[in-house]
Design a protein around this motif. Structure first.
Motif, PDB file in Angstrom:
ATOM      1  N   GLU A 167       0.835  -1.204   0.000  1.00 46.46           N
ATOM      2  CA  GLU A 167       0.000   0.000   0.000  1.00 46.46           C
ATOM      3  C   GLU A 167       0.870   1.254   0.000  1.00 46.46           C
ATOM      4  OE1 GLU A 167      -3.633   0.378   2.623  1.00 46.46           O
ATOM      5  OE2 GLU A 167      -2.367   1.940   3.534  1.00 46.46           O
ATOM      6  N   ARG A 168       1.960   1.212   0.748  1.00 43.66           N
ATOM      7  CA  ARG A 168       2.846   2.372   0.833  1.00 43.66           C
ATOM      8  C   ARG A 168       3.800   2.468  -0.351  1.00 43.66           C
ATOM      9  NH1 ARG A 168       0.716   0.840   5.173  1.00 43.66           N
ATOM     10  NH2 ARG A 168       0.412   2.151   7.012  1.00 43.66           N
ATOM     11  N   LEU A 169       4.102   1.340  -0.958  1.00 45.28           N
ATOM     12  CA  LEU A 169       5.028   1.333  -2.100  1.00 45.28           C
ATOM     13  C   LEU A 169       4.317   1.531  -3.431  1.00 45.28           C
ATOM     14  CD1 LEU A 169       7.383  -1.635  -1.090  1.00 45.28           C
ATOM     15  CD2 LEU A 169       7.862   0.822  -0.912  1.00 45.28           C
ATOM     16  N   GLY A 170       2.995   1.503  -3.413  1.00 44.45           N
ATOM     17  CA  GLY A 170       2.261   1.644  -4.662  1.00 44.45           C
ATOM     18  C   GLY A 170       2.297   0.388  -5.518  1.00 44.45           C
ATOM     19  N   LEU A 171       2.424  -0.771  -4.882  1.00 41.78           N
ATOM     20  CA  LEU A 171       2.481  -2.034  -5.608  1.00 41.78           C
ATOM     21  C   LEU A 171       1.200  -2.832  -5.376  1.00 41.78           C
ATOM     22  CD1 LEU A 171       6.166  -3.012  -4.706  1.00 41.78           C
ATOM     23  CD2 LEU A 171       5.344  -1.853  -6.771  1.00 41.78           C
ATOM     24  N   ASP A 172       1.065  -3.930  -6.092  1.00 45.24           N
ATOM     25  CA  ASP A 172      -0.111  -4.788  -5.984  1.00 45.24           C
ATOM     26  C   ASP A 172       0.262  -6.030  -5.175  1.00 45.24           C
ATOM     27  OD1 ASP A 172      -2.212  -6.553  -6.287  1.00 45.24           O
ATOM     28  OD2 ASP A 172      -2.457  -6.198  -8.433  1.00 45.24           O
ATOM     29  N   PRO A 173      -0.316  -6.218  -3.981  1.00 48.03           N
ATOM     30  CA  PRO A 173       0.068  -7.372  -3.159  1.00 48.03           C
ATOM     31  C   PRO A 173      -0.257  -8.700  -3.825  1.00 48.03           C
ATOM     32  CG  PRO A 173      -1.906  -6.347  -2.260  1.00 48.03           C
ATOM     33  CD  PRO A 173      -1.373  -5.428  -3.316  1.00 48.03           C
ATOM     34  N   LEU A 174      -1.346  -8.761  -4.584  1.00 45.13           N
ATOM     35  CA  LEU A 174      -1.696 -10.026  -5.232  1.00 45.13           C
ATOM     36  C   LEU A 174      -0.696 -10.382  -6.328  1.00 45.13           C
ATOM     37  CD1 LEU A 174      -5.585 -10.071  -5.466  1.00 45.13           C
ATOM     38  CD2 LEU A 174      -4.059 -10.683  -3.571  1.00 45.13           C
ATOM     39  N   GLU A 175      -0.172  -9.386  -7.018  1.00 44.20           N
ATOM     40  CA  GLU A 175       0.860  -9.659  -8.019  1.00 44.20           C
ATOM     41  C   GLU A 175       2.137 -10.153  -7.345  1.00 44.20           C
ATOM     42  OE1 GLU A 175       3.244  -7.524 -11.725  1.00 44.20           O
ATOM     43  OE2 GLU A 175       2.366  -6.274 -10.144  1.00 44.20           O
ATOM     44  N   VAL A 176       2.507  -9.498  -6.249  1.00 48.07           N
ATOM     45  CA  VAL A 176       3.707  -9.911  -5.517  1.00 48.07           C
ATOM     46  C   VAL A 176       3.553 -11.344  -5.010  1.00 48.07           C
ATOM     47  CG1 VAL A 176       5.105  -9.489  -3.466  1.00 48.07           C
ATOM     48  CG2 VAL A 176       4.325  -7.566  -4.858  1.00 48.07           C
ATOM     49  N   ILE A 177       2.419 -11.645  -4.393  1.00 49.08           N
ATOM     50  CA  ILE A 177       2.204 -12.969  -3.803  1.00 49.08           C
ATOM     51  C   ILE A 177       2.079 -14.034  -4.874  1.00 49.08           C
ATOM     52  CG2 ILE A 177       0.552 -14.344  -2.465  1.00 49.08           C
ATOM     53  CD1 ILE A 177       0.094 -11.771  -0.779  1.00 49.08           C
ATOM     54  N   ARG A 178       1.403 -13.705  -5.973  1.00 47.58           N
ATOM     55  CA  ARG A 178       1.258 -14.672  -7.069  1.00 47.58           C
ATOM     56  C   ARG A 178       2.639 -15.044  -7.638  1.00 47.58           C
ATOM     57  NH1 ARG A 178      -1.320 -11.621 -10.323  1.00 47.58           N
ATOM     58  NH2 ARG A 178      -3.335 -11.961  -9.301  1.00 47.58           N
ATOM     59  N   ALA A 179       3.474 -14.045  -7.875  1.00 51.18           N
ATOM     60  CA  ALA A 179       4.810 -14.315  -8.413  1.00 51.18           C
ATOM     61  C   ALA A 179       5.682 -15.041  -7.386  1.00 51.18           C
ATOM     62  CB  ALA A 179       5.462 -13.009  -8.838  1.00 51.18           C
ATOM     63  N   THR A 180       5.513 -14.712  -6.122  1.00 53.50           N
ATOM     64  CA  THR A 180       6.273 -15.358  -5.050  1.00 53.50           C
ATOM     65  C   THR A 180       5.957 -16.846  -4.972  1.00 53.50           C
ATOM     66  OG1 THR A 180       6.274 -13.303  -3.771  1.00 53.50           O
ATOM     67  CG2 THR A 180       6.733 -15.346  -2.573  1.00 53.50           C
ATOM     68  N   ASN A 181       4.691 -17.190  -5.128  1.00 51.27           N
ATOM     69  CA  ASN A 181       4.249 -18.569  -4.928  1.00 51.27           C
ATOM     70  C   ASN A 181       4.397 -19.459  -6.150  1.00 51.27           C
ATOM     71  OD1 ASN A 181       3.451 -18.016  -2.291  1.00 51.27           O
ATOM     72  ND2 ASN A 181       1.319 -17.651  -2.824  1.00 51.27           N
ATOM     73  N   LEU A 182       4.373 -18.878  -7.340  1.00 53.96           N
ATOM     74  CA  LEU A 182       4.267 -19.678  -8.562  1.00 53.96           C
ATOM     75  C   LEU A 182       5.416 -20.676  -8.714  1.00 53.96           C
ATOM     76  CD1 LEU A 182       2.639 -20.217 -11.117  1.00 53.96           C
ATOM     77  CD2 LEU A 182       4.046 -18.497 -12.277  1.00 53.96           C
ATOM     78  N   ASP A 183       5.068 -21.954  -8.637  1.00 57.38           N
ATOM     79  CA  ASP A 183       6.017 -23.054  -8.825  1.00 57.38           C
ATOM     80  C   ASP A 183       7.234 -22.962  -7.912  1.00 57.38           C
ATOM     81  OD1 ASP A 183       4.392 -24.173 -10.747  1.00 57.38           O
ATOM     82  OD2 ASP A 183       5.414 -23.202 -12.420  1.00 57.38           O
ATOM     83  N   TYR A 184       7.058 -22.315  -6.775  1.00 60.15           N
ATOM     84  CA  TYR A 184       8.150 -22.226  -5.810  1.00 60.15           C
ATOM     85  C   TYR A 184       7.885 -23.272  -4.734  1.00 60.15           C
ATOM     86  CZ  TYR A 184      11.827 -20.109  -2.982  1.00 60.15           C
ATOM     87  OH  TYR A 184      12.972 -19.885  -2.274  1.00 60.15           O
ATOM     88  N   PRO A 185       8.877 -24.086  -4.368  1.00 57.56           N
ATOM     89  CA  PRO A 185       8.615 -25.278  -3.547  1.00 57.56           C
ATOM     90  C   PRO A 185       8.470 -25.040  -2.045  1.00 57.56           C
ATOM     91  CG  PRO A 185      10.942 -25.184  -4.098  1.00 57.56           C
ATOM     92  CD  PRO A 185      10.295 -24.050  -4.832  1.00 57.56           C
ATOM     93  N   ARG A 186       8.577 -23.806  -1.586  1.00 59.39           N
ATOM     94  CA  ARG A 186       8.451 -23.538  -0.164  1.00 59.39           C
ATOM     95  C   ARG A 186       7.009 -23.125   0.177  1.00 59.39           C
ATOM     96  NH1 ARG A 186      13.084 -25.080  -1.794  1.00 59.39           N
ATOM     97  NH2 ARG A 186      14.104 -23.121  -2.241  1.00 59.39           N
ATOM     98  N   PRO A 187       6.617 -23.040   1.437  1.00 52.70           N
ATOM     99  CA  PRO A 187       5.216 -22.746   1.784  1.00 52.70           C
ATOM    100  C   PRO A 187       4.684 -21.484   1.116  1.00 52.70           C
ATOM    101  CG  PRO A 187       6.417 -23.428   3.733  1.00 52.70           C
ATOM    102  CD  PRO A 187       7.434 -23.273   2.632  1.00 52.70           C
ATOM    103  N   ASP A 188       3.445 -21.578   0.649  1.00 55.17           N
ATOM    104  CA  ASP A 188       2.812 -20.463  -0.032  1.00 55.17           C
ATOM    105  C   ASP A 188       2.540 -19.298   0.924  1.00 55.17           C
ATOM    106  OD1 ASP A 188       2.830 -21.772  -2.412  1.00 55.17           O
ATOM    107  OD2 ASP A 188       0.669 -22.176  -2.477  1.00 55.17           O
ATOM    108  N   ILE A 189       2.631 -18.086   0.384  1.00 57.69           N
ATOM    109  CA  ILE A 189       2.246 -16.889   1.115  1.00 57.69           C
ATOM    110  C   ILE A 189       0.730 -16.735   0.984  1.00 57.69           C
ATOM    111  CG2 ILE A 189       2.641 -14.418   1.395  1.00 57.69           C
ATOM    112  CD1 ILE A 189       5.154 -16.225   1.665  1.00 57.69           C
TER     113      ILE A 189
END
Length: 430
Positions: free
Chosen positions: A223-245
């Motif tokens: 919210e403070r950085l002007g970014l989209d949390p869903l985009e960040v979380i989607r990219a963080t989780n995609l095919d990454y083998p550690r626990p999902d955010i």
């Protein structure tokens, strides 16, 4: 282990009664509230949970019986599922209901009765609060802790499918506890002590609270950085083998809003303060207040003083009418202080409940018509299916704050309406 009593017909006791009756147990439901007793005696559950009403309608008077006290003839097992709320000011758990239930069991049952604690309690409570009145009355007791771990909306299925954890006072108690739940649950998990079973329940819910808080932490940052949390979380989780955010969202309900405090209370007596659990709970409780302030600020930017709130229960998927831990409880003081008139809708929450929280009930068809802003609090399926073209046609709405991002942002902004969500406040195009 066929004749069972369930003391406390709140959410936990009600759903367990339905699940056990459906499996052929003879179930005696006990509660002290006349309105609850009267409603259940007619086969009409006072709490919404898919499938429960149908079970009660079919089994009441056959193998479900409702009364203000335990049956005189005794039962094979007495299951204590009374509420264990926490004090709003001190956050200390209130265990008087549990103690009273244990005394009632001691008076009405016999030493060969298996006593089951199903209420969520601080570690050590089954031994320290429930056991003493049983031993005073009987000389010895058969006692187990078997925590409830279902999610609202799927309780009848999960009572059967989830592993049932059982911890016993001794080997004989554990054997009887496993026998009791064997017909109900597909998988049994025996643990070595009462305390282990108590901590299992608290660990489940506190871990969930911590997981959700991390998603909310990310949203506060985006919210403070002007970014989209869903985009960040989607990219963080995609095919990454550690626990999902987890995606950001409100965290309430009868369990997650109190169980961390129950964990903290018990842990404090042992000399350890679980800092992570306390911090997560604080963040999750501050989120609705933060959103309310942001909605007020955005309304001031775009004009207007009437707000429609969609979703008053603590969650919308799976749907529930449960108001425990609802975000609106801490949001309303912010709106009232700002002089905002609040209209309210929820597919399951009654109009009188909405009024009791300070809102004015409104039909969904009119929710967008006579308001300046709309705040979506829950991701109820009915809101996901909204026809925005019809809803916004001729509307004076200037702001839609879509907490769960379930509406089409492009369709909203194309009509000149400001769109925002948790941690997501895109710049308005010039």
């Amino acid at each position: 282990m066929n004749r069972v009593a369930i003391i406390g017909m709140g959410y936990v006791g009600l759903t367990l009664a339905a699940a056990m009756a459906r499996k052929g147990y003879e179930v005696h439901g006990v509660d002290t509230q006349p309105a609850v007793l009267e409603s259940l005696a007619r086969g009409k559950p006072h709490i919404f949970e898919p499938g429960v009403a149908e079970v009660f309608a079919e089994h009441i008077g056959k193998n479900i019986f409702i009364a203000p006290e335990l049956p005189a003839g005794g039962v094979d097992a007495a299951i204590i599922s009374v509420s264990t709320p926490v004090d709003e000011a001190t956050h200390e758990p209130y265990l008087a209901n549990l103690a009273a239930a244990a005394e009632h069991v001691a008076q009405r049952c016999a030493p060969d009765t298996l006593v089951v604690v199903r209420s969520t309690v601080p570690v050590g409570t089954s031994r320290e609060v429930v056991l003493p009145p049983l031993v005073r009355a009987w000389g010895s007791a058969r006692l187990v802790m078997a925590p409830e771990r279902t999610i609202q909306g799927n309780a009848l299925r999960e009572l059967v499918e989830l592993p049932q954890v059982v911890g016993g006072l001794d080997a004989e108690s554990l054997k009887l506890g496993l026998r009791l739940f064997d017909r109900l649950s597909r998988q049994l998990v025996p643990v070595s002590t009462l305390e282990t079973a108590e901590l299992v329940k608290l660990t489940n819910n506190c871990h969930t609270d911590v997981i959700y808080s991390f998603g909310n932490e990310i949203a506060m940052l985006t919210e403070r950085l002007g970014l989209d949390p869903l985009e960040v979380i989607r990219a963080t989780n995609l095919d990454y083998p550690r626990p999902d955010i987890a995606r950001p969202g409100y965290v309430g309900g009868g369990c997650l809003s109190k169980d961390p405090y129950i964990m903290l209370s018990g842990a404090g007596r042992s000399g350890h303060v679980p800092r992570l659990i306390g911090a997560a709970r604080t963040l999750n409780e501050e989120l609705p207040v933060h959103v309310a302030h942001r909605v007020v600020e955005l309304m001031r930017e775009h004009g207007g003083s009437t707000l429609t709130v969609l979703g008053w229960a603590y969650k919308g998927s799976p749907p529930t009418d449960d108001m425990r831990g609802t975000p609106i409880a801490t949001m309303m003081p912010v709106f009232q202080a700002a002089g905002i008139r609040v209209l309210g809708h929820d597919p399951l929450v009654r109009d009188d409940v909405i009024r009791s929280y300070g809102g004015e009930p409104i039909e969904l068809a009119a929710a967008f018509r006579d308001t300046d802003a709309v705040l979506v609090i829950t991701d109820h399926p009915e809101y996901r299916g909204l026809d925005l073209a019809t809803a916004l046609a001729g509307s004076r709405v200037r702001l839609v704050y879509d907490s769960w991002r379930i509406l089409c942002a492009a369709e909203i902004t194309a009509r000149g309406v400001r769109y925002a969500g948790l941690g997501f406040e895109p710049e308005v195009s010039a």
